[in-house]
Design an enzyme around this catalytic site. Sequence first.
Site, mmCIF file in Angstrom:
data_model
loop_
_atom_site.group_PDB
_atom_site.id
_atom_site.type_symbol
_atom_site.label_atom_id
_atom_site.label_comp_id
_atom_site.label_asym_id
_atom_site.label_seq_id
_atom_site.Cartn_x
_atom_site.Cartn_y
_atom_site.Cartn_z
ATOM 1 N N GLU A 139 10.308 10.018 -5.589
ATOM 2 C CA GLU A 139 10.634 9.023 -6.605
ATOM 3 C C GLU A 139 10.239 9.518 -8.000
ATOM 4 O O GLU A 139 9.245 10.225 -8.159
ATOM 5 C CB GLU A 139 9.922 7.710 -6.294
ATOM 6 C CG GLU A 139 10.470 7.069 -5.024
ATOM 7 C CD GLU A 139 9.931 5.682 -4.755
ATOM 8 O OE1 GLU A 139 10.737 4.790 -4.467
ATOM 9 O OE2 GLU A 139 8.713 5.477 -4.820
ATOM 10 N N CYS B 70 8.119 9.796 -15.426
ATOM 11 C CA CYS B 70 6.990 10.077 -14.534
ATOM 12 C C CYS B 70 7.557 10.785 -13.309
ATOM 13 O O CYS B 70 8.415 10.235 -12.618
ATOM 14 C CB CYS B 70 6.339 8.743 -14.162
ATOM 15 S SG CYS B 70 5.007 8.903 -12.976
ATOM 16 N N CYS C 258 1.793 13.037 -0.143
ATOM 17 C CA CYS C 258 0.634 13.538 -0.905
ATOM 18 C C CYS C 258 -0.395 14.165 0.027
ATOM 19 O O CYS C 258 -0.609 13.712 1.138
ATOM 20 C CB CYS C 258 -0.018 12.390 -1.684
ATOM 21 S SG CYS C 258 -1.336 12.966 -2.786
ATOM 22 N N CYS D 160 -6.257 8.893 -1.079
ATOM 23 C CA CYS D 160 -6.889 7.848 -1.891
ATOM 24 C C CYS D 160 -6.463 6.466 -1.361
ATOM 25 O O CYS D 160 -5.272 6.195 -1.210
ATOM 26 C CB CYS D 160 -6.499 8.016 -3.357
ATOM 27 S SG CYS D 160 -6.864 9.685 -3.969
ATOM 28 N N CYS E 133 -3.821 4.009 -3.148
ATOM 29 C CA CYS E 133 -2.520 4.550 -3.564
ATOM 30 C C CYS E 133 -1.508 4.472 -2.419
ATOM 31 O O CYS E 133 -1.774 4.948 -1.312
ATOM 32 C CB CYS E 133 -2.702 6.007 -4.006
ATOM 33 S SG CYS E 133 -1.173 6.753 -4.569
ATOM 34 N N CYS F 10 1.966 2.802 -11.368
ATOM 35 C CA CYS F 10 1.048 3.808 -10.825
ATOM 36 C C CYS F 10 0.612 3.450 -9.417
ATOM 37 O O CYS F 10 0.174 2.331 -9.165
ATOM 38 C CB CYS F 10 -0.226 3.858 -11.666
ATOM 39 S SG CYS F 10 -0.041 4.769 -13.148
#
Length: 367
Positions: free
Chosen positions: A94, A107, A114, A118, A121, A337
């Site tokens: 994305e 962004c 990933c 975390c 997230c 975010c």
Amino acid sequence: MTESKKNILAFSFEELEAWLLDLGWKKYRAKQLLSWLYQRRAADFEEMTDLSKADRALLAEKASLRHLEIVTRRKSIDGTEKFLLGLEDGNRIESVLIPDDNRLTLCISSQAGCTLDCGFCLTAREKLKRNLKADEIVGQILTVQRTLPEESRITNIVMMGMGEPLANLTQVVEALKRMISPIGLGFSPRRVTVSTAGMVPQILKLWEEVPVNLSISLNATTNEVRDQIMPKVNRLYPIEELLKVCKAFPLPSRRRITFEYVLLAGVNDTPEDAARLVRLSHGIRCKINLIPFNEFLGSPYRRPADQDVLRFQDILHHAGLTATVRKSKGRDILAACGQLNSEVGAASLPLVQPVRRTQTPTSALPC
Ligand code: SAH
């Protein structure tokens, strides 16, 4: 079949030059081609009207020109747009386009999924599928740029999308070079930001190669809390090591490191945390960007109340620090975010709570 041919965008500039020399082209003509690829938004060799018909035919015979596939494109009520993009191996990533005053920020992602874990997230839920290649990183800019009206240009790039950029250092550095090169996309390094969860050895390596802006996701003021919310990275590089490299960082005058700090209600948003943050950042030329947690379905954390965010910010201000609160743009389409995920991102997931408006002063980097 075009798919079996080399995508011309996969070449580094040096490789492209060598390839063209092999085809019998003069060296200087690589620049002409690069300008079509990176500045004039060509999506087909046929659009390169100052090349002869024969040259265009030769290029099309030997290579192809393929941008990323736009799978879906969703627009938030605040104008933010989220692009779900398809890679050639079927993976999806994305990118988020954020209009704000006179800026148009994109962004972008550095990994499909990933490396890190975390807990706050949504991308981390997807796990790492693979690192993106340099052309897939830059391709997000080219693909989105092409959807814009002719007069409209992306002004800023933030590497804050899916993935940990410094876990994919080689490809990220190559992509950044293509972004800031005058014969590439031509962005000023000051308009390009890399955000990292704090991979210490790679931070210096990145800066040696490309002097872009650096954002560090600190997110906690004790190792106990950081271990809990960012387990993988903090066990490798605890807070002291991260701050040590920030202190040693060869920052040119007038440049500052940004510390990002996700505010999680009751976890890291107390006045004691703010006071510790003041102490930890002492001696580092920095600014603090507070990001009130963006919620997603099933997230274990809550967004703090506006007055708690303000109280935190006030403590930093009183200590003389520059501290902004990031605008949360695109929350209604899971584009803010930490809300990027190529699997749930495609579906229309409701937010856990309705969007609240923040009245606090905001930062330059909307997200
Ligand atoms: N891996 C990189 C870049 C991606 S995350 C990094 O960690 O910096 C980009 C920023 O979004 C980071 O500062 C991260 O801490 C923040 N973030 C992640 N999830 C979030 C969420 N749910 N709400 C608010 N900010 C979040």
